[in-house]
Design a protein around this motif. Sequence first.
Motif, mmCIF file in Angstrom:
data_model
loop_
_atom_site.group_PDB
_atom_site.id
_atom_site.type_symbol
_atom_site.label_atom_id
_atom_site.label_comp_id
_atom_site.label_asym_id
_atom_site.label_seq_id
_atom_site.Cartn_x
_atom_site.Cartn_y
_atom_site.Cartn_z
ATOM 1 N N PRO A 80 21.284 48.739 49.792
ATOM 2 C CA PRO A 80 22.664 49.146 49.894
ATOM 3 C C PRO A 80 23.494 47.750 50.299
ATOM 4 C CG PRO A 80 20.987 49.527 51.865
ATOM 5 C CD PRO A 80 20.350 49.316 50.580
ATOM 6 N N TRP A 81 22.606 46.739 50.461
ATOM 7 C CA TRP A 81 23.394 45.470 50.691
ATOM 8 C C TRP A 81 23.331 44.658 49.296
ATOM 9 C CZ3 TRP A 81 25.253 44.962 55.619
ATOM 10 C CH2 TRP A 81 24.732 45.756 56.580
ATOM 11 N N ARG A 82 24.300 43.684 49.251
ATOM 12 C CA ARG A 82 24.350 42.953 47.986
ATOM 13 C C ARG A 82 22.893 42.302 47.817
ATOM 14 N NH1 ARG A 82 26.406 42.562 43.315
ATOM 15 N NH2 ARG A 82 27.456 40.838 42.590
ATOM 16 N N SER A 83 22.686 42.885 46.689
ATOM 17 C CA SER A 83 21.069 42.259 46.180
ATOM 18 C C SER A 83 21.254 41.633 44.883
ATOM 19 C CB SER A 83 20.149 43.387 46.145
ATOM 20 O OG SER A 83 20.164 44.109 47.676
ATOM 21 N N ASP A 92 23.942 54.281 38.949
ATOM 22 C CA ASP A 92 24.272 54.508 37.568
ATOM 23 C C ASP A 92 25.093 56.075 37.396
ATOM 24 O OD1 ASP A 92 24.283 55.197 34.953
ATOM 25 O OD2 ASP A 92 22.287 54.810 34.403
ATOM 26 N N GLU A 93 26.254 56.220 37.732
ATOM 27 C CA GLU A 93 26.592 57.540 37.799
ATOM 28 C C GLU A 93 28.063 57.777 37.106
ATOM 29 O OE1 GLU A 93 28.620 59.565 40.182
ATOM 30 O OE2 GLU A 93 29.249 58.374 42.024
ATOM 31 N N TRP A 94 28.431 57.079 36.243
ATOM 32 C CA TRP A 94 29.712 57.364 35.817
ATOM 33 C C TRP A 94 29.788 56.986 34.287
ATOM 34 C CZ3 TRP A 94 34.284 54.610 33.759
ATOM 35 C CH2 TRP A 94 34.089 53.224 34.044
ATOM 36 N N ARG A 95 29.500 55.727 33.682
ATOM 37 C CA ARG A 95 29.416 55.715 32.335
ATOM 38 C C ARG A 95 28.521 56.268 31.508
ATOM 39 N NH1 ARG A 95 28.069 51.397 29.503
ATOM 40 N NH2 ARG A 95 28.388 50.003 31.080
ATOM 41 N N ILE A 96 28.765 56.933 30.421
ATOM 42 C CA ILE A 96 27.548 57.425 29.427
ATOM 43 C C ILE A 96 27.370 56.217 28.588
ATOM 44 C CG2 ILE A 96 27.396 58.740 27.411
ATOM 45 C CD1 ILE A 96 27.696 60.757 29.849
ATOM 46 N N GLY A 97 25.889 56.019 28.584
ATOM 47 C CA GLY A 97 25.606 55.192 27.599
ATOM 48 C C GLY A 97 25.779 53.728 27.556
ATOM 49 N N ARG A 98 25.869 53.118 26.712
ATOM 50 C CA ARG A 98 26.060 51.607 26.607
ATOM 51 C C ARG A 98 27.626 51.185 26.562
ATOM 52 N NH1 ARG A 98 22.872 49.528 21.445
ATOM 53 N NH2 ARG A 98 23.769 47.686 22.127
ATOM 54 N N ASN A 99 27.852 50.052 26.689
ATOM 55 C CA ASN A 99 29.273 49.423 26.701
ATOM 56 C C ASN A 99 29.582 49.121 25.406
ATOM 57 O OD1 ASN A 99 31.647 48.284 27.258
ATOM 58 N ND2 ASN A 99 30.606 46.119 27.525
ATOM 59 N N ASP A 100 29.615 50.118 24.452
ATOM 60 C CA ASP A 100 30.058 50.050 22.944
ATOM 61 C C ASP A 100 30.992 50.827 22.524
ATOM 62 O OD1 ASP A 100 28.895 52.514 23.109
ATOM 63 O OD2 ASP A 100 27.225 51.965 21.953
ATOM 64 N N GLY A 142 20.042 40.102 37.554
ATOM 65 C CA GLY A 142 20.790 41.444 37.712
ATOM 66 C C GLY A 142 21.501 41.618 39.039
ATOM 67 N N SER A 143 22.641 42.279 39.192
ATOM 68 C CA SER A 143 23.344 42.420 40.328
ATOM 69 C C SER A 143 23.853 43.694 40.444
ATOM 70 C CB SER A 143 24.314 41.339 40.469
ATOM 71 O OG SER A 143 25.356 41.509 39.692
ATOM 72 N N ARG A 144 23.707 44.475 39.367
ATOM 73 C CA ARG A 144 24.344 45.935 39.738
ATOM 74 C C ARG A 144 23.311 46.979 40.429
ATOM 75 N NH1 ARG A 144 25.811 47.880 33.883
ATOM 76 N NH2 ARG A 144 23.671 46.770 33.410
ATOM 77 N N LEU A 145 24.246 47.738 41.124
ATOM 78 C CA LEU A 145 23.079 48.603 41.887
ATOM 79 C C LEU A 145 22.152 49.596 40.912
ATOM 80 C CD1 LEU A 145 22.518 49.856 44.612
ATOM 81 C CD2 LEU A 145 24.336 51.401 44.308
ATOM 82 N N ARG A 146 22.718 49.905 39.786
ATOM 83 C CA ARG A 146 21.857 50.668 39.010
ATOM 84 C C ARG A 146 20.657 49.498 38.368
ATOM 85 N NH1 ARG A 146 25.204 51.809 33.584
ATOM 86 N NH2 ARG A 146 26.960 52.440 34.846
ATOM 87 N N THR A 147 20.888 48.428 38.076
ATOM 88 C CA THR A 147 19.883 47.475 37.813
ATOM 89 C C THR A 147 18.515 47.355 38.766
ATOM 90 O OG1 THR A 147 21.269 46.488 36.488
ATOM 91 C CG2 THR A 147 19.368 45.009 36.882
ATOM 92 N N LEU A 148 19.292 47.220 40.097
ATOM 93 C CA LEU A 148 18.420 47.072 41.064
ATOM 94 C C LEU A 148 17.297 48.181 41.221
ATOM 95 C CD1 LEU A 148 20.876 44.995 43.151
ATOM 96 C CD2 LEU A 148 18.727 44.217 42.493
ATOM 97 N N SER A 149 18.148 49.509 41.250
ATOM 98 C CA SER A 149 17.204 50.745 41.316
ATOM 99 C C SER A 149 16.397 51.030 40.289
ATOM 100 C CB SER A 149 18.286 51.889 41.283
ATOM 101 O OG SER A 149 19.075 51.885 42.328
ATOM 102 N N TRP A 150 16.702 50.520 39.120
ATOM 103 C CA TRP A 150 15.820 50.732 37.830
ATOM 104 C C TRP A 150 14.821 49.965 37.562
ATOM 105 C CZ3 TRP A 150 14.809 48.865 32.885
ATOM 106 C CH2 TRP A 150 14.228 49.815 31.918
ATOM 107 N N THR A 151 14.945 48.482 38.311
ATOM 108 C CA THR A 151 13.811 47.743 38.208
ATOM 109 C C THR A 151 12.841 47.695 39.213
ATOM 110 O OG1 THR A 151 15.110 46.025 38.995
ATOM 111 C CG2 THR A 151 15.044 46.243 36.519
ATOM 112 N N SER A 152 13.515 48.008 40.554
ATOM 113 C CA SER A 152 12.776 47.716 41.884
ATOM 114 C C SER A 152 12.056 49.011 42.414
ATOM 115 C CB SER A 152 13.563 46.934 42.795
ATOM 116 O OG SER A 152 14.678 47.798 43.397
#
Lengths: 132, 402
Positions: free
Chosen positions: B47-50, B334-342, B32-42
């Motif tokens: 704020p830095w590349r993680s 996680d602040e712009w797209r609704i739901g999944r990439n479908d 995972g590299s997305r900010l939303r993924t890092l927040s949601w899992t950790s």
Amino acid sequence: MDTLQYLSPAWAAEAQKRLREQLTPETMKFVTSSMLTVYHNCPDGKERALYYKIQDGVFQDVSVREGEMPEAEFIISGDYDTFAKISRAELGSRSALMGGKLRLKGNMVKALSLASIVDRLNKVLSTIECEY
Amino acid sequence: MTTNDPYFIDFPARIRAVQAEMARDGIDVYLGSRLRTLSWTSDAFCPWRSYIVIPADGLPTLYTFVIDAARVQDDSWLDEDHVLGFAPMGGQDQIDLIATKIAESLPGGRGRVGVEAGMSNYLPEGNLTHYEYQAFSAALPDAELVNALDIIDRVSVIKDAGTINRFREASRMVDVGHQAVWEALCSGNKTVSETEIAGLAAYAMRKAGSEWEWSFTGGNEIASGYRTGLAGGACTPASRRRTAPGEPLMVDLHAMFKLCLGDHSHNYLLAPATPRQRWHAQNFVDLVTLCLQTYRAGVSPSSLADEMMLFCEERGFAEYMVPGFEHGIGMLGDEWRIGRNDGPFPYWTNPDHIYQPNEMLICAIQYACPEENIGFRYENPILILPDGCEAMSKFSLAIEEV
């Protein structure tokens, strides 16, 4: 004192003696850790390692290893020549790491807190007259 | 934090949910590299590349810039052996360090590594870059890197109780900020700058415990006068412009509580207001009221937009509307797209996404009339319920003349 051969058992014994004498547990921040410095391309073509075991700031073991290596919290590996330059104070260990001449395996956050201790350790080792 | 804490989130259970989805999709390791993924899992602000490496079972390991790794570990539920720092040193750069970890987690160094690729309107999204993809591919010659970001998206759509309560608290803080702005405006000093309004709201929210005016759109977004009516108009970082009597004022505040986000916009008419300004304001308030009454499980972005635009058309102000009434919201990042990439357009909101109970989104409405230098914005985090929605910010819905 006779000049010692770098990385010989006698050199390692002298290293442990000086480290225990010159780096007190307070200086070593009472740290408990272990470190293996792995030397690739030694002059005889072999691979060797120097193993440090530190318990509550006291050097319990400083020994040269060949063959199967012990587990260690930190493993620093590089060419023999690079380590020799560091021991002769011709190259800083930090710049060797930053320049990719040495590779560190282990928790970088913990390594940061131990960096000054390793500097002190290297400074003591550089005082041992030896042949490379 | 105990399980009785209202803000408790079972992060180990989240990781197990990801691992179950990985098994279903044939993914051996998730990177995972997305900010939303890092927040949601950790549960830590990164704020830095993680990056986070999630193996098929067991604990994940988070990697961040070494100067911030100890702080991230202190904030996270993960222990110090599972939050590591990277640095430009031999064996410690992010590619080397993470590729080694991934290789150790792959059976025989072979397997499928899920990565997060794609595109985003949100700049700090954090998808894997082309360079990173190539570098990890080269470092893992026996592994196949595949895009797997849908795994996180589908397990994070429905919000748990702890997350919902964190959002409620963040919204309470935003309301404190709005109260401070309201009091300042009512004190009689109507010629303050937009940046001052942003700052006094920030101070009030910080005093209430907010960690950050989190939005990448400029923190607290304040617009006055013609800036409220800019076409589209959904991004108004505060400027040095001073407010003036007879103008509209848009106050869009952001607070953060434990990585959950408050986001509420309130609007004013600075007296004296004209009848035409009041007509615009009444249109807007009526539309927001209808929109909040309409949100519920079972509706979709497109069905809701159709219904709202019909109302706007009947009332004669459709031309002033942005024909979208939502943006996504989740833990930070996680602040712009609704739901999944479908949806029909990759990485955009699926207009036919069907809202389910315990989803959250921002009810977002933008009204702009550039030729009259007037506009309004409504944003409020809402919780989708079976028969309605819960608006988290409780500040009164009105366009007040002050």
